[in-house]
Write a protein that holds these residues in place. Structure first.
Motif, PDB file in Angstrom:
ATOM      1  N   UNK A 126      -6.160  13.622  -8.769  1.00 21.40           N
ATOM      2  CA  UNK A 126      -5.483  14.897  -8.945  1.00 21.40           C
ATOM      3  C   UNK A 126      -4.183  14.669  -9.715  1.00 21.40           C
ATOM      4  N   UNK A 127      -3.573  15.753 -10.143  1.00 26.69           N
ATOM      5  CA  UNK A 127      -2.286  15.696 -10.831  1.00 26.69           C
ATOM      6  C   UNK A 127      -1.238  15.000  -9.962  1.00 26.69           C
ATOM      7  N   UNK A 128      -1.140  15.411  -8.699  1.00 21.33           N
ATOM      8  CA  UNK A 128      -0.125  14.844  -7.805  1.00 21.33           C
ATOM      9  C   UNK A 128      -0.364  13.364  -7.540  1.00 21.33           C
ATOM     10  N   UNK A 129      -1.616  12.988  -7.357  1.00 25.28           N
ATOM     11  CA  UNK A 129      -1.941  11.586  -7.086  1.00 25.28           C
ATOM     12  C   UNK A 129      -1.605  10.727  -8.305  1.00 25.28           C
ATOM     13  N   UNK A 130      -2.016  11.182  -9.487  1.00 21.95           N
ATOM     14  CA  UNK A 130      -1.751  10.418 -10.709  1.00 21.95           C
ATOM     15  C   UNK A 130      -0.250  10.252 -10.928  1.00 21.95           C
ATOM     16  N   UNK A 131       0.499  11.325 -10.694  1.00 20.51           N
ATOM     17  CA  UNK A 131       1.955  11.250 -10.884  1.00 20.51           C
ATOM     18  C   UNK A 131       2.573  10.260  -9.893  1.00 20.51           C
ATOM     19  N   UNK A 132       2.106  10.287  -8.657  1.00 19.43           N
ATOM     20  CA  UNK A 132       2.633   9.365  -7.653  1.00 19.43           C
ATOM     21  C   UNK A 132       2.288   7.927  -8.014  1.00 19.43           C
ATOM     22  N   UNK A 133       1.080   7.698  -8.531  1.00 20.59           N
ATOM     23  CA  UNK A 133       0.658   6.346  -8.901  1.00 20.59           C
ATOM     24  C   UNK A 133       1.505   5.811 -10.046  1.00 20.59           C
ATOM     25  N   UNK A 134       1.712   6.613 -11.073  1.00 17.61           N
ATOM     26  CA  UNK A 134       2.516   6.169 -12.212  1.00 17.61           C
ATOM     27  C   UNK A 134       3.991   6.049 -11.844  1.00 17.61           C
ATOM     28  N   UNK A 135       4.437   6.836 -10.876  1.00 16.50           N
ATOM     29  CA  UNK A 135       5.850   6.791 -10.471  1.00 16.50           C
ATOM     30  C   UNK A 135       6.205   5.500  -9.756  1.00 16.50           C
ATOM     31  N   UNK A 136       5.195   4.823  -9.209  1.00 21.39           N
ATOM     32  CA  UNK A 136       5.451   3.584  -8.468  1.00 21.39           C
ATOM     33  C   UNK A 136       5.548   2.372  -9.386  1.00 21.39           C
ATOM     34  N   UNK A 179      -5.015   4.549   1.666  1.00 19.46           N
ATOM     35  CA  UNK A 179      -3.649   4.286   1.191  1.00 19.46           C
ATOM     36  C   UNK A 179      -3.023   5.580   0.682  1.00 19.46           C
ATOM     37  N   UNK A 180      -1.843   5.905   1.182  1.00 18.85           N
ATOM     38  CA  UNK A 180      -1.144   7.124   0.764  1.00 18.85           C
ATOM     39  C   UNK A 180      -0.272   6.801  -0.450  1.00 18.85           C
ATOM     40  N   UNK A 181      -0.846   6.995  -1.613  1.00 16.27           N
ATOM     41  CA  UNK A 181      -0.096   6.758  -2.847  1.00 16.27           C
ATOM     42  C   UNK A 181       1.070   7.725  -2.937  1.00 16.27           C
ATOM     43  N   UNK A 182       0.860   8.945  -2.489  1.00 16.20           N
ATOM     44  CA  UNK A 182       1.934   9.933  -2.400  1.00 16.20           C
ATOM     45  C   UNK A 182       2.179  10.272  -0.946  1.00 16.20           C
ATOM     46  N   UNK A 183       2.447  11.539  -0.649  1.00 12.93           N
ATOM     47  CA  UNK A 183       2.662  11.953   0.734  1.00 12.93           C
ATOM     48  C   UNK A 183       1.343  12.416   1.357  1.00 12.93           C
ATOM     49  N   UNK A 187      -2.433  13.069  -0.365  1.00 16.93           N
ATOM     50  CA  UNK A 187      -3.649  12.382   0.069  1.00 16.93           C
ATOM     51  C   UNK A 187      -4.731  13.364   0.469  1.00 16.93           C
ATOM     52  N   UNK A 188      -4.336  14.414   1.174  1.00 19.86           N
ATOM     53  CA  UNK A 188      -5.316  15.414   1.599  1.00 19.86           C
ATOM     54  C   UNK A 188      -5.930  16.106   0.381  1.00 19.86           C
ATOM     55  N   UNK A 189      -5.094  16.466  -0.565  1.00 22.27           N
ATOM     56  CA  UNK A 189      -5.598  17.113  -1.775  1.00 22.27           C
ATOM     57  C   UNK A 189      -6.499  16.195  -2.581  1.00 22.27           C
ATOM     58  N   UNK A 190      -6.168  14.906  -2.577  1.00 23.39           N
ATOM     59  CA  UNK A 190      -6.976  13.945  -3.319  1.00 23.39           C
ATOM     60  C   UNK A 190      -8.358  13.787  -2.696  1.00 23.39           C
TER      61      UNK A 190
END
Length: 283
Positions: A126-136, A179-183, A187-190
């Motif tokens: 998802x958008x949120x997951x990808x952003x969280x992954x790249x943000x790390x 693994x919770x890449x974001x919050x 994770x639920x949305x993913x």
């Protein structure tokens, strides 16, 4: 002829296949050049992807190299004559070249297969997951480059969501789903997104659970992209020094075997969906 400043992976693959045919025929670059009435340097440029080759010249070379696989030669001709400028070209000069090469590879693939252990596969993110992954990422990406990478990753999903979707299969370890890449909401949305995509006829998602005896597996993510003929399949593997495209027949055989092994020990699609639903409820 003007040389290409930076050949794409597809252009270099064409050159590699022509070099392999020449070497299998036992000819030097100079001898191949003489058959075309050109110079050795021209053959070198063609085989390195620095210049293109016409259909007429390619077929002459294939004939001189005694290649009798007409389907393979036709596939090479398509690679040589296609002038498609795909959506990924808008990122040229903005993102590292491997991002563009991967999108181009996916565009032409006849199928896609992924194996992931720590992250949800990029095509399912998802958008949120990808952003969280790249943000790390370390060092931290500038905001504009972060957004470019997220936008590019989401755009790659056109091979799944477009009018002629590519058959896709992903084998994902339970660790990647937990693994919770974001919050928690990310994770639920993913997980919901994975479940949604897994219902499509052209998408298959399988899960490797922790509770599995005797799984050694392969602990590095990998991807297989089908060519128009099996000889043009490509494996992709991420490594600390960057993304690697693998096209030797021996190595492709290894990757095909590895994929079959992880597929054999994974849950079937229906049980995998049930498994993901249970994980989502735990959130």
């Amino acid at each position: 002829m003007v040389l290409r400043p930076e050949p794409t992976a597809r252009q270099m693959r064409l050159g590699t296949e022509l070099r392999r045919l020449r070497e299998a025929a036992g000819l030097t670059a100079r001898e191949a050049a003489a058959l075309l009435g050109t110079g050795r340097v021209q053959i070198s440029h063609i085989e390195s992807g620095l210049t293109g080759v016409s259909e007429e010249r390619l077929r002459r070379l294939a004939a001189h190299y005694a290649c009798t696989d007409s389907e393979f030669v036709d596939a090479l001709v398509t690679m040589a004559t296609d002038r498609t400028r795909g959506w990924w070209e808008e990122y040229r000069g903005l993102l590292p070249t491997p991002f563009l090469d991967l999108a181009e590879l996916e565009h032409y693939a006849t199928y896609r297969r992924d194996v992931e252990f720590l992250f949800v596969p990029g095509l399912l993110q998802t958008d949120d997951y990808a952003r969280a992954a790249f943000s790390s990422r370390v060092p931290e990406l500038p905001e504009n480059e972060l957004e470019l990478r997220v936008r590019h990753r989401l755009h790659r999903k056109v091979i799944l969501d477009g009018p002629a979707p590519t058959p896709y299969e992903a084998v994902v370890h339970e660790a990647a789903l937990r693994i919770r890449v974001g919050d928690r909401a990310t994770s639920r949305g993913q997980l919901s997104r994975v479940l949604e995509l897994s219902e499509a006829e052209h998408v298959t998602v399988r899960v490797i659970p922790f509770d599995l005896d005797g799984f050694g597996g392969t602990w590095s993510p990998m991807m297989l992209a089908g060519g128009t003929v099996p000889r043009l399949d490509t494996a992709v593997r991420d490594a600390p020094h960057g993304t690697g495209f693998i096209d030797s027949e021996a190595q492709l055989g290894v990757f095909r075997t590895l994929f079959r092994r992880v597929e054999d020990v994974s849950l079937d699609p229906a049980r995998s969906r049930d498994f993901i639903q249970r994980l989502a409820k735990e959130l």
